[in-house]
Design a protein around this motif. Structure first.
Motif, PDB file in Angstrom:
ATOM      1  N   PRO A 107       0.834  -1.159   0.043  1.00 45.96           N
ATOM      2  CA  PRO A 107       0.078  -0.244  -0.094  1.00 45.96           C
ATOM      3  C   PRO A 107       0.901   1.290  -0.064  1.00 45.96           C
ATOM      4  CG  PRO A 107      -0.934  -1.591   1.742  1.00 45.96           C
ATOM      5  CD  PRO A 107       0.642  -2.109   1.145  1.00 45.96           C
ATOM      6  N   GLN A 108       0.328   2.119  -0.852  1.00 44.24           N
ATOM      7  CA  GLN A 108       1.464   3.383  -0.975  1.00 44.24           C
ATOM      8  C   GLN A 108       1.448   4.048   0.364  1.00 44.24           C
ATOM      9  OE1 GLN A 108       0.408   5.594  -4.508  1.00 44.24           O
ATOM     10  NE2 GLN A 108       0.971   7.587  -3.514  1.00 44.24           N
ATOM     11  N   HIS A 109       0.501   4.504   1.114  1.00 50.52           N
ATOM     12  CA  HIS A 109       0.527   4.980   2.583  1.00 50.52           C
ATOM     13  C   HIS A 109       1.814   4.473   3.179  1.00 50.52           C
ATOM     14  CE1 HIS A 109      -1.449   2.427   5.397  1.00 50.52           C
ATOM     15  NE2 HIS A 109      -2.103   1.883   4.175  1.00 50.52           N
ATOM     16  N   LEU A 110       1.893   2.977   3.316  1.00 57.72           N
ATOM     17  CA  LEU A 110       3.009   2.105   3.942  1.00 57.72           C
ATOM     18  C   LEU A 110       4.486   2.542   3.523  1.00 57.72           C
ATOM     19  CD1 LEU A 110       1.335  -1.271   4.610  1.00 57.72           C
ATOM     20  CD2 LEU A 110       1.687   0.669   6.189  1.00 57.72           C
ATOM     21  N   ILE A 111       4.400   2.671   2.104  1.00 52.21           N
ATOM     22  CA  ILE A 111       5.654   3.102   1.547  1.00 52.21           C
ATOM     23  C   ILE A 111       6.138   4.772   1.806  1.00 52.21           C
ATOM     24  CG2 ILE A 111       6.803   3.564  -0.836  1.00 52.21           C
ATOM     25  CD1 ILE A 111       4.889   1.384  -2.058  1.00 52.21           C
ATOM     26  N   GLU A 112       4.950   5.375   1.828  1.00 52.10           N
ATOM     27  CA  GLU A 112       5.466   6.870   2.294  1.00 52.10           C
ATOM     28  C   GLU A 112       5.813   7.015   3.570  1.00 52.10           C
ATOM     29  OE1 GLU A 112       1.715   8.901   1.399  1.00 52.10           O
ATOM     30  OE2 GLU A 112       1.904   8.502  -0.761  1.00 52.10           O
ATOM     31  N   GLU A 113       5.234   6.050   4.629  1.00 51.66           N
ATOM     32  CA  GLU A 113       5.675   6.316   6.075  1.00 51.66           C
ATOM     33  C   GLU A 113       6.991   5.763   6.404  1.00 51.66           C
ATOM     34  OE1 GLU A 113       2.670   3.978   8.219  1.00 51.66           O
ATOM     35  OE2 GLU A 113       1.171   5.285   7.557  1.00 51.66           O
ATOM     36  N   ARG A 114       7.276   4.454   5.404  1.00 51.69           N
ATOM     37  CA  ARG A 114       8.432   3.774   5.422  1.00 51.69           C
ATOM     38  C   ARG A 114       9.735   4.651   5.155  1.00 51.69           C
ATOM     39  NH1 ARG A 114      12.837   1.118   5.999  1.00 51.69           N
ATOM     40  NH2 ARG A 114      12.759  -1.290   5.824  1.00 51.69           N
ATOM     41  N   PHE A 115       9.469   5.360   4.011  1.00 52.05           N
ATOM     42  CA  PHE A 115      10.621   6.284   3.330  1.00 52.05           C
ATOM     43  C   PHE A 115      10.494   7.807   3.703  1.00 52.05           C
ATOM     44  CE2 PHE A 115      10.422   1.890   1.351  1.00 52.05           C
ATOM     45  CZ  PHE A 115      11.643   1.707   1.550  1.00 52.05           C
ATOM     46  N   GLY A 116       9.449   8.140   4.556  1.00 56.71           N
ATOM     47  CA  GLY A 116       9.500   9.477   4.739  1.00 56.71           C
ATOM     48  C   GLY A 116       9.079  10.167   3.247  1.00 56.71           C
ATOM     49  N   LEU A 117       8.116   9.893   2.512  1.00 59.37           N
ATOM     50  CA  LEU A 117       7.973  10.474   1.272  1.00 59.37           C
ATOM     51  C   LEU A 117       6.747  11.514   1.375  1.00 59.37           C
ATOM     52  CD1 LEU A 117       8.453   7.379  -0.868  1.00 59.37           C
ATOM     53  CD2 LEU A 117       9.898   9.231  -0.618  1.00 59.37           C
ATOM     54  N   SER A 118       6.765  12.633   0.893  1.00 59.99           N
ATOM     55  CA  SER A 118       5.520  13.686   0.796  1.00 59.99           C
ATOM     56  C   SER A 118       4.699  13.369  -0.454  1.00 59.99           C
ATOM     57  CB  SER A 118       6.193  14.765   0.895  1.00 59.99           C
ATOM     58  OG  SER A 118       6.816  15.331  -0.458  1.00 59.99           O
ATOM     59  N   GLY A 119       3.531  14.099  -0.255  1.00 59.04           N
ATOM     60  CA  GLY A 119       2.463  13.823  -1.473  1.00 59.04           C
ATOM     61  C   GLY A 119       3.424  14.411  -2.574  1.00 59.04           C
ATOM     62  N   GLN A 120       3.944  15.582  -2.243  1.00 57.23           N
ATOM     63  CA  GLN A 120       4.837  15.902  -3.670  1.00 57.23           C
ATOM     64  C   GLN A 120       5.623  15.114  -4.197  1.00 57.23           C
ATOM     65  OE1 GLN A 120       4.008  18.720  -5.068  1.00 57.23           O
ATOM     66  NE2 GLN A 120       5.611  18.765  -6.543  1.00 57.23           N
ATOM     67  N   ASP A 121       6.496  14.190  -3.258  1.00 55.65           N
ATOM     68  CA  ASP A 121       7.324  13.215  -3.721  1.00 55.65           C
ATOM     69  C   ASP A 121       6.748  12.392  -4.732  1.00 55.65           C
ATOM     70  OD1 ASP A 121       9.652  14.300  -2.575  1.00 55.65           O
ATOM     71  OD2 ASP A 121       9.259  13.057  -0.818  1.00 55.65           O
ATOM     72  N   MET A 122       5.706  11.840  -4.016  1.00 59.29           N
ATOM     73  CA  MET A 122       4.727  10.785  -4.820  1.00 59.29           C
ATOM     74  C   MET A 122       4.245  11.367  -6.221  1.00 59.29           C
ATOM     75  SD  MET A 122       5.231   8.299  -2.736  1.00 59.29           S
ATOM     76  CE  MET A 122       4.628   7.094  -3.286  1.00 59.29           C
ATOM     77  N   PHE A 123       3.837  12.524  -6.050  1.00 63.40           N
ATOM     78  CA  PHE A 123       3.152  13.228  -7.501  1.00 63.40           C
ATOM     79  C   PHE A 123       4.533  13.170  -8.363  1.00 63.40           C
ATOM     80  CE2 PHE A 123       2.730  17.067 -10.292  1.00 63.40           C
ATOM     81  CZ  PHE A 123       1.571  16.443 -10.815  1.00 63.40           C
ATOM     82  N   ARG A 124       5.625  13.352  -8.158  1.00 67.31           N
ATOM     83  CA  ARG A 124       6.885  13.722  -9.013  1.00 67.31           C
ATOM     84  C   ARG A 124       7.056  12.191  -9.560  1.00 67.31           C
ATOM     85  NH1 ARG A 124       9.961  18.174  -6.525  1.00 67.31           N
ATOM     86  NH2 ARG A 124      11.940  17.355  -7.663  1.00 67.31           N
ATOM     87  N   PHE A 125       7.410  11.341  -8.600  1.00 77.32           N
ATOM     88  CA  PHE A 125       7.433   9.650  -8.926  1.00 77.32           C
ATOM     89  C   PHE A 125       6.554   9.467  -9.699  1.00 77.32           C
ATOM     90  CE2 PHE A 125      10.155   9.250  -4.727  1.00 77.32           C
ATOM     91  CZ  PHE A 125      11.146   8.899  -5.485  1.00 77.32           C
ATOM     92  N   GLY A 126       5.201   9.654  -9.594  1.00 74.60           N
ATOM     93  CA  GLY A 126       4.211   9.023 -10.398  1.00 74.60           C
ATOM     94  C   GLY A 126       4.201   9.618 -11.627  1.00 74.60           C
ATOM     95  N   GLN A 127       4.600  10.951 -11.913  1.00 70.28           N
ATOM     96  CA  GLN A 127       4.671  11.484 -13.253  1.00 70.28           C
ATOM     97  C   GLN A 127       5.898  10.780 -14.151  1.00 70.28           C
ATOM     98  OE1 GLN A 127       5.140  15.874 -12.621  1.00 70.28           O
ATOM     99  NE2 GLN A 127       3.377  15.985 -13.619  1.00 70.28           N
ATOM    100  N   ASP A 128       6.793  10.559 -13.468  1.00 68.22           N
ATOM    101  CA  ASP A 128       8.098   9.756 -13.978  1.00 68.22           C
ATOM    102  C   ASP A 128       7.649   8.479 -14.283  1.00 68.22           C
ATOM    103  OD1 ASP A 128       9.641  11.827 -13.693  1.00 68.22           O
ATOM    104  OD2 ASP A 128      10.749  11.243 -11.698  1.00 68.22           O
ATOM    105  N   LEU A 129       6.856   7.736 -13.468  1.00 70.93           N
ATOM    106  CA  LEU A 129       6.515   6.407 -14.030  1.00 70.93           C
ATOM    107  C   LEU A 129       5.608   6.530 -15.159  1.00 70.93           C
ATOM    108  CD1 LEU A 129       6.152   4.806 -10.601  1.00 70.93           C
ATOM    109  CD2 LEU A 129       7.657   3.994 -12.587  1.00 70.93           C
TER     110      LEU A 129
END
Length: 251
Positions: A107-129
């Motif tokens: 689950p994405q929220h677990l990845i965010e917690e585990r690696f300290g990623l912000s919504g902005q990080d996820m947005f940028r990663f998501g755009q790259d993918l």
């Protein structure tokens, strides 16, 4: 999760059996005491409760294991990503590792917690993918992986350093936990004739195929959260110990 994709083959197989029996969706719906649209929905691969599946098999007079076995035999070969896509992932290890975790699926929220990623990080990663055709970014920076099929990364491609890192870390983990019941680390080296070595190589290939097939069957009838990811890493090749070991002269 990735089950819809897997289940599709089960229902394709059942559709074939339905045709062979000269039955329609309407006939099946009548026997199951449900509406025809319900049966159509089931066959669209969106509903796969084990009870339902067993009921359909019962009506078609075919054992479920036979259906699963047949469905597994139409298993798709693992696909390969374009070299340019692999190169782009290799250039950004975090992007590659995130792709692997989301495909697990963790689950994405677990990845965010585990690696300290912000919504902005996820947005940028998501755009790259998304740019690589591997995912879509949805509201709230949710990343939806679009490539659910088994992927084989090139063993002579740009991702080699990262694949090496993942597998060495996995072996390190397995050796450290070797005493544990569920993680047997094993290694064997023996003197033998080349044709014996070739025979063992074919046995290893057969084992790989068995692992893939059994996993597929599990995915067809299980909920994502009941599955665990297991990994087998190995190499079978002639070994030259003098090239691996060093002995320092005694001063």
């Amino acid at each position: 999760g990735s089950r819809g994709h897997m289940r599709g083959d089960t229902f394709k197989t059942l559709q074939g059996i339905l045709k062979a029996r000269g039955m329609t969706y309407a006939d099946l719906a009548g026997r199951m005491n449900v509406s025809e649209p319900t049966v159509k929905r089931i066959f669209a691969g969106q509903d796969c409760k084990l009870g339902r599946l067993l009921e359909i098999c019962d009506i078609l007079e075919v054992p479920l294991p036979d259906v699963l076995h047949r469905a597994a035999r139409v298993s798709e070969k693992a696909s390969v990503l374009p070299v340019a896509t692999e190169a782009r992932l290799a250039a950004d290890p975090s992007l590659f590792f995130l792709f692997i975790l989301l495909r697990e699926p963790i689950p994405q929220h677990l990845i965010e917690e585990r690696f300290g990623l912000s919504g902005q990080d996820m947005f940028r990663f998501g755009q790259d993918l998304e740019a690589l055709g591997l995912a879509e970014v949805h509201a709230g920076n949710r990343i939806k992986i679009t490539r659910k099929d088994p992927i084989q990364f090139r063993l002579d491609g740009p991702l080699i350093p990262l694949l090496k890192e993942i597998n060495l870390k996995f072996l390190d983990q397995a050796i450290s936990n070797a005493g544990g019941q569920n993680s047997p680390f094993f290694t064997v080296s023996r003197r033998m004739l080349p044709d014996t070595a070739a025979f063992i190589a074919r046995e290893i290939e057969a084992l790989q195929a068995t692992i893939s097939e059994l996993a597929r069957q599990d995915q067809m009838v299980s909920r994502e959260e009941d599955l665990v990811t297991c990994k087998l890493t190995g190499a079978w090749a002639p070994v030259s110990f003098p090239d691996i070991l060093t002995i320092a002269p005694k001063d």
